[in-house]
Design an enzyme around this catalytic site. Structure first.
Site, PDB file in Angstrom:
ATOM      1  N   ASP A  61       0.872  -1.168   0.000  1.00  0.00           N
ATOM      2  CA  ASP A  61       0.000   0.000   0.000  1.00  0.00           C
ATOM      3  C   ASP A  61       0.909   1.217   0.000  1.00  0.00           C
ATOM      4  O   ASP A  61       1.602   1.489   0.988  1.00  0.00           O
ATOM      5  CB  ASP A  61      -0.887  -0.022   1.247  1.00  0.00           C
ATOM      6  N   ARG A 150     -10.253  16.427 -15.995  1.00  0.00           N
ATOM      7  CA  ARG A 150      -9.200  15.672 -15.298  1.00  0.00           C
ATOM      8  C   ARG A 150      -8.491  16.575 -14.288  1.00  0.00           C
ATOM      9  O   ARG A 150      -7.296  16.466 -14.087  1.00  0.00           O
ATOM     10  CB  ARG A 150      -8.157  15.136 -16.299  1.00  0.00           C
ATOM     11  N   TYR A 153      -6.686  14.706 -11.237  1.00  0.00           N
ATOM     12  CA  TYR A 153      -5.698  13.779 -11.805  1.00  0.00           C
ATOM     13  C   TYR A 153      -4.550  14.539 -12.454  1.00  0.00           C
ATOM     14  O   TYR A 153      -3.370  14.223 -12.244  1.00  0.00           O
ATOM     15  CB  TYR A 153      -6.402  12.887 -12.823  1.00  0.00           C
ATOM     16  N   LYS A 157      -0.462  14.460 -11.614  1.00  0.00           N
ATOM     17  CA  LYS A 157       0.541  14.028 -12.581  1.00  0.00           C
ATOM     18  C   LYS A 157       1.538  15.144 -12.901  1.00  0.00           C
ATOM     19  O   LYS A 157       2.721  14.876 -13.169  1.00  0.00           O
ATOM     20  CB  LYS A 157      -0.136  13.524 -13.856  1.00  0.00           C
ATOM     21  N   THR A 188      -6.467  -0.101 -21.248  1.00  0.00           N
ATOM     22  CA  THR A 188      -6.346  -0.950 -20.067  1.00  0.00           C
ATOM     23  C   THR A 188      -7.750  -1.258 -19.544  1.00  0.00           C
ATOM     24  O   THR A 188      -8.739  -0.665 -20.001  1.00  0.00           O
ATOM     25  CB  THR A 188      -5.546  -0.241 -18.967  1.00  0.00           C
ATOM     26  N   PRO A 189      -7.865  -2.139 -18.555  1.00  0.00           N
ATOM     27  CA  PRO A 189      -9.188  -2.393 -17.963  1.00  0.00           C
ATOM     28  C   PRO A 189      -9.843  -1.134 -17.405  1.00  0.00           C
ATOM     29  O   PRO A 189     -11.070  -1.056 -17.347  1.00  0.00           O
ATOM     30  CB  PRO A 189      -8.872  -3.399 -16.850  1.00  0.00           C
TER      31      PRO A 189
END
Length: 261
Positions: A61, A150, A153, A157, A188-189
């Site tokens: 974690d 975004r 996020y 970044k 991606t998933p």
């Protein structure tokens, strides 16, 4: 093999990009410490990989400094000496500033920024003490180019990109190189889950629209990001540090989507 003699710790290794890195690093001869919160999923994905005898699956974690210190100590006790650190674990929320809650901000900054801080602070001293190593951080195209919806996020970044440069400048004399990769949209998933959650019934159309965002007309594959990671973690890039490496299918060159049909 380009990573012979390297021991690579990858955080968030159960995800699409993380697992692609694990596979690529193994192909290039590395020992890989694959870490994730979900060790059941990680163990399942690592099972049967070529070179899998060189994988150590560990729970981690990145928001837990005590757990990170325990992992560092347990690896040291086992004689495992990390000389490549890949900070890949990440969290994301979708939305503009007015859509974001304080909890959203704390979650994303806690994983993306504090997580990178926690893991790097724990493992960097050992890398320096052994003569140097490589830190590779996963940033995003959102760290160099504003992207709609975004807000949180992108802030995280952008912080990662500057943290990377700071590490590079501060520790170059200690034999440490630090770089980050800035991908556009990667298939991606997460993409599948995002479409199912926010655009139920419109998944196909929305997927095609997201793909057209890259001028090449498709999303990036995780293995293409991993190929860049191999280069940046290998001795081939010995003169490369402090860089933000964009992989975006031409977005920064001019992000006009391909025409319909």
């Amino acid at each position: 093999m380009r990573l012979n003699g390297k021991t690579c710790l990858v955080t968030g290794a159960a995800g699409g990009i993380g697992m692609a890195m694990v596979e690529a690093f193994l192909r290039e001869g590395a020992v890989v410490v694959a870490s994730d919160l979900d060790t059941a999923l990680l163990s399942e994905r690592c099972a049967g990989l070529p070179g899998g005898e060189r994988v150590l699956v560990r729970r981690l974690d990145v928001t837990d400094p005590k757990g990170i210190a325990a992992l560092d100590a347990s690896l040291a006790d086992a004689g495992v000496q990390v000389n490549v650190l890949v900070n890949n674990a990440a969290a994301i929320t979708i939305g503009k500033l007015l859509d974001a809650s304080l909890e959203d901000l704390r979650l994303v900054l806690g994983v993306n920024v504090e997580g990178l801080f926690n893991v790097t602070k724990a493992f960097l001293p050992g890398m320096i003490g052994r003569g140097g190593g490589t830190v590779l951080n996963m940033a995003s195209l959102a760290s160099v180019r504003a992207m709609r919806e975004r807000f949180v996020y992108s802030a995280s970044k952008a912080a990662i990109a500057m943290m990377t440069r700071s590490i590079a400048v501060d520790y170059v004399a200690d034999g440490i190189r630090a770089n980050c990769i800035c991908p556009a949209r990667v298939h991606t998933p997460f993409i599948e889950n995002y479409l199912a959650r926010y655009y139920p019934g419109e998944e196909k159309e929305r997927f095609e629209a997201l793909s057209r965002y890259q001028p090449v007309g498709r999303m990036i594959r995780p293995d293409e990001v991993a190929a860049m990671a191999v280069y940046l973690c290998s001795d081939e890039s010995a003169m490369v540090t402090g860089g933000s490496f964009v992989i975006d299918g031409g977005v920064m060159a001019g992000d006009q989507p391909l025409p319909e049909g």
